[in-house]
Design a protein around this motif. Structure first.
Motif, short mmCIF file in Angstrom:
data_model
loop_
_atom_site.label_atom_id
_atom_site.label_comp_id
_atom_site.label_asym_id
_atom_site.label_seq_id
_atom_site.Cartn_x
_atom_site.Cartn_y
_atom_site.Cartn_z
N LEU A 17 0.91 -1.30 -0.08
CA LEU A 17 -0.17 -0.03 0.14
C LEU A 17 0.82 1.10 0.03
CD1 LEU A 17 -2.95 1.03 0.32
CD2 LEU A 17 -2.39 1.07 2.71
N LYS A 18 0.59 2.05 -0.98
CA LYS A 18 1.48 3.37 -0.93
C LYS A 18 0.56 4.28 -1.68
CE LYS A 18 5.45 5.31 -2.98
NZ LYS A 18 6.85 5.22 -4.06
N ASP A 19 0.48 5.58 -0.77
CA ASP A 19 -0.32 6.71 -1.23
C ASP A 19 -1.76 6.24 -1.42
OD1 ASP A 19 2.04 8.25 -0.98
OD2 ASP A 19 2.49 7.75 -2.97
N GLY A 20 -2.25 5.32 -0.60
CA GLY A 20 -3.75 5.02 -0.81
C GLY A 20 -3.70 3.86 -2.07
N ASN A 21 -2.80 3.59 -2.59
CA ASN A 21 -2.92 2.69 -3.86
C ASN A 21 -2.54 1.37 -3.80
OD1 ASN A 21 -4.06 4.49 -5.90
ND2 ASN A 21 -1.90 5.43 -6.08
N VAL A 22 -2.98 0.51 -4.22
CA VAL A 22 -2.62 -0.98 -3.67
C VAL A 22 -1.89 -1.61 -5.01
CG1 VAL A 22 -3.36 -3.40 -3.42
CG2 VAL A 22 -4.73 -1.51 -2.44
N TYR A 23 -0.94 -2.19 -4.71
CA TYR A 23 0.03 -2.87 -5.75
C TYR A 23 0.38 -4.26 -5.57
CZ TYR A 23 1.39 1.97 -6.66
OH TYR A 23 1.38 3.54 -6.88
N ARG A 24 -0.11 -5.04 -6.39
CA ARG A 24 0.27 -6.31 -6.32
C ARG A 24 1.91 -6.77 -6.31
NH1 ARG A 24 -4.13 -10.23 -7.60
NH2 ARG A 24 -2.70 -11.65 -7.54
N LEU A 25 2.29 -7.51 -5.55
CA LEU A 25 3.72 -7.96 -5.52
C LEU A 25 4.19 -9.15 -6.09
CD1 LEU A 25 4.62 -6.97 -1.83
CD2 LEU A 25 4.77 -5.48 -3.90
N ASP A 26 3.26 -9.86 -6.83
CA ASP A 26 3.64 -11.17 -7.35
C ASP A 26 4.60 -11.24 -8.32
OD1 ASP A 26 0.84 -10.62 -6.71
OD2 ASP A 26 0.27 -12.58 -7.55
N SER A 27 4.77 -10.12 -9.04
CA SER A 27 5.94 -10.21 -10.12
C SER A 27 7.23 -10.04 -9.50
CB SER A 27 5.52 -9.00 -11.30
OG SER A 27 5.54 -7.77 -10.70
N ILE A 28 7.52 -9.27 -8.35
CA ILE A 28 8.75 -8.89 -7.95
C ILE A 28 9.15 -10.19 -6.63
CG2 ILE A 28 8.68 -6.54 -8.64
CD1 ILE A 28 8.25 -5.97 -5.71
N LEU A 29 8.33 -10.94 -6.29
CA LEU A 29 8.53 -11.97 -5.36
C LEU A 29 9.10 -13.36 -6.32
CD1 LEU A 29 5.29 -12.06 -3.28
CD2 LEU A 29 7.46 -11.16 -2.58
N ASP A 30 10.21 -13.87 -5.35
CA ASP A 30 10.65 -15.05 -6.11
C ASP A 30 9.59 -16.21 -6.24
OD1 ASP A 30 13.34 -14.12 -6.45
OD2 ASP A 30 13.71 -14.68 -4.27
N ASP A 31 8.68 -16.09 -5.20
CA ASP A 31 7.56 -17.16 -5.11
C ASP A 31 6.35 -16.33 -5.01
OD1 ASP A 31 5.24 -18.86 -4.68
OD2 ASP A 31 6.46 -19.63 -2.92
N PRO A 32 5.44 -16.34 -6.19
CA PRO A 32 4.48 -15.50 -6.24
C PRO A 32 3.20 -15.68 -4.82
CG PRO A 32 4.54 -16.24 -8.25
CD PRO A 32 5.60 -16.95 -7.41
N GLN A 33 3.28 -16.77 -4.46
CA GLN A 33 2.43 -17.03 -3.14
C GLN A 33 3.14 -16.97 -1.94
OE1 GLN A 33 -0.09 -20.61 -3.47
NE2 GLN A 33 0.39 -20.77 -5.93
N ASP A 58 8.52 -0.61 -11.62
CA ASP A 58 7.44 0.33 -11.89
C ASP A 58 6.21 -0.38 -12.07
OD1 ASP A 58 6.54 2.55 -13.05
OD2 ASP A 58 6.67 2.17 -15.27
N LEU A 59 5.61 -1.00 -10.76
CA LEU A 59 4.57 -1.84 -10.75
C LEU A 59 3.32 -0.84 -11.06
CD1 LEU A 59 5.20 -3.85 -7.69
CD2 LEU A 59 5.20 -4.79 -10.23
N PRO A 60 2.43 -1.27 -11.82
CA PRO A 60 1.27 -0.60 -12.11
C PRO A 60 0.37 -0.58 -10.61
CG PRO A 60 0.90 -2.72 -13.12
CD PRO A 60 2.27 -2.72 -12.60
N VAL A 61 -0.74 0.48 -10.58
CA VAL A 61 -1.57 0.33 -9.51
C VAL A 61 -2.61 -0.92 -9.98
CG1 VAL A 61 -3.67 1.60 -8.61
CG2 VAL A 61 -1.25 2.54 -8.77
N ASP A 62 -3.06 -1.67 -9.12
CA ASP A 62 -4.28 -2.80 -9.47
C ASP A 62 -5.44 -2.19 -9.05
OD1 ASP A 62 -5.92 -4.66 -9.96
OD2 ASP A 62 -4.24 -6.21 -9.05
N LYS A 63 -5.87 -1.57 -10.20
CA LYS A 63 -7.46 -0.72 -9.88
C LYS A 63 -8.54 -1.63 -9.47
CE LYS A 63 -5.88 3.25 -12.86
NZ LYS A 63 -6.41 3.99 -13.85
N SER A 64 -8.41 -3.10 -9.68
CA SER A 64 -9.23 -3.99 -9.43
C SER A 64 -9.13 -4.40 -7.91
CB SER A 64 -8.85 -5.37 -10.29
OG SER A 64 -7.86 -5.94 -9.88
N LEU A 65 -8.20 -3.71 -7.16
CA LEU A 65 -8.13 -4.15 -5.93
C LEU A 65 -8.30 -2.70 -5.24
CD1 LEU A 65 -4.81 -6.59 -5.37
CD2 LEU A 65 -7.41 -7.09 -5.02
#
Length: 297
Positions: A17-33, A58-65
Motif C-alpha cells: 500500500l502506497k499513497d492509498g494505492n494497492v500494488y500486487r507484489l507477485d511479479s517481484i517475489l521469487d515465489d508469487p505465493q 514500476d509496478l502498476p496500480v491494481d485498480k481491481s483491488l
C-alpha cells in the motif's frame, strides 16, 4: 513499507500500500505465493530487499483491488508464537483492581483465535461476555535470545493493530487466562503490516483507540506502557527464543467493557474499530456463533 496479506481466488497473496494505492507484489517475489512469514524466514535482509525492489520497480496500480473490496488475511497467518502482555498500562491494571506489576503478566494465544480485518469476530454460544482490547502488535524479524533493551529495536520487523477479544467469564474460570483469550476468531489482527522505518522508534508516542459503534471506549498512547516494547522484548527473550514472525501483543489501556458500570459487552452486529496512529484502523463486525455457523472438519 506497508504490506497487505489478502486472499485472491482462494490463494493468499501479498500487496503493498502506497499513497492509498494497492500494488500486487507477485511479479517481484521469487515465489508469487510467498507470504510475509516466508519473507521474514529468509533472513533479516529479505524484507529490506523487497522494499528496495518495490521502490525501484514500476509496478502498476491494481485498480481491481481496493481496500474496501479486498478480503484481508491476518498479516501473519500462523505465527509460531503469539505472546500477549496483560496489565501493561497502569490505568488498565487499576480499573481491574490490580496494583502496578513488577513483572508483566504473560499468556499465549493460538493461531486459531486470529481473525482478519473486515471479518467477523465471533461471540460464542456459551457466553455473552465478549470484550474488546486495543493493542499494539509487534512482529519479530530476527531469531534472537537474551536481547538487551538497547538492542531490542534491531529484532523488530514491524507493527500492526490487534484487538485482544476476551471472553471474560471464561478468562476468570481459572487463575490462568488462556481459555478466555483463545476462543476462535476473537483475536483481530491487521489491517496492515507496517515496517519499522515507517514509525517512531519502538512505536512510542502513538495514539491508540477503541471505538464501539462509533463511540470512543479506549483512548491512550503507546508511551503509557509500563513495559515498553524494548523492555518487553528483553524480558521475553530472557526465557524463550523469539523467531521471525512471532507476534508480541503489548497490552491494552483503560476503558475495557468489563470495568464499566454496568459492563459493556460486544453484541452481534456491533462494529468495533481499533485505531493506532500511523498504522491504521482495524475494523470488525461481531457475529454470534449461530450467525457464523458451526464447523466440523
Amino acid at each position: 513499507m506497508r504490506l497487505i496479506s489478502f486472499l485472491d481466488q482462494g490463494q493468499p497473496r501479498l500487496a503493498a500500500l502506497k499513497d492509498g494505492n494497492v500494488y500486487r507484489l507477485d511479479s517481484i517475489l521469487d515465489d508469487p505465493q510467498a507470504n510475509l512469514m516466508d519473507i521474514l524466514r529468509q533472513g533479516p535482509d529479505a524484507l529490506a530487499s523487497l522494499s528496495d525492489k518495490f521502490a525501484q520497480s514500476d509496478l502498476p496500480v491494481d485498480k481491481s483491488l481496493t481496500l474496501e473490496s479486498m478480503r484481508f488475511l491476518p498479516p501473519i497467518g500462523r505465527p509460531g508464537k503469539i505472546i500477549c502482555l496483560g496489565l501493561n498500562y497502569a490505568d488498565h491494571a487499576a480499573e481491574g483492581g490490580h496494583s502496578r506489576p513488577e513483572y508483566p503478566s504473560v499468556f499465549l494465544r493460538s493461531a486459531t483465535s486470529l481473525v482478519a480485518h473486515g471479518q467477523n469476530m465471533i461471540l460464542p454460544e456459551c457466553s455473552e461476555q465478549l470484550d474488546y482490547e486495543a493493542e499494539l502488535a509487534v512482529i519479530i524479524g530476527t531469531r534472537c535470545k537474551n536481547v538487551p533493551v538497547e538492542k531490542a529495536q534491531e529484532v523488530i520487523a514491524g507493527y500492526s493493530c490487534f484487538n485482544d477479544g476476551s471472553i471474560r467469564d471464561y478468562q476468570r474460570k481459572t487463575a490462568q487466562w488462556t481459555v478466555g483469550k483463545n476462543f476462535d476468531a476473537t483475536g483481530a489482527f491487521g489491517p496492515f503490516f507496517v515496517s519499522v522505518e515507517e514509525l517512531p522508534p519502538a512505536a512510542k508516542g502513538l495514539r491508540i483507540q477503541t471505538r464501539l459503534n462509533g463511540v470512543v471506549m479506549q483512548d491512550a498512547n503507546t508511551s503509557d506502557m509500563l513495559f515498553p516494547v524494548e523492555e518487553a522484548i528483553a524480558i521475553l527473550s530472557e526465557c524463550m527464543t523469539l523467531e521471525p514472525g512471532d507476534v508480541i501483543v503489548t497490552g491494552t489501556p483503560a476503558g475495557v467493557g468489563a470495568a464499566r458500570k454496568p459492563p459493556v459487552w460486544m453484541k452481534a452486529n456491533d462494529l468495533v474499530e481499533v485505531e493506532i496512529e500511523g498504522i491504521g484502523i482495524l475494523s470488525n463486525t461481531v457475529a454470534s456463533q449461530k450467525q457464523h455457523g458451526s464447523q466440523i472438519t
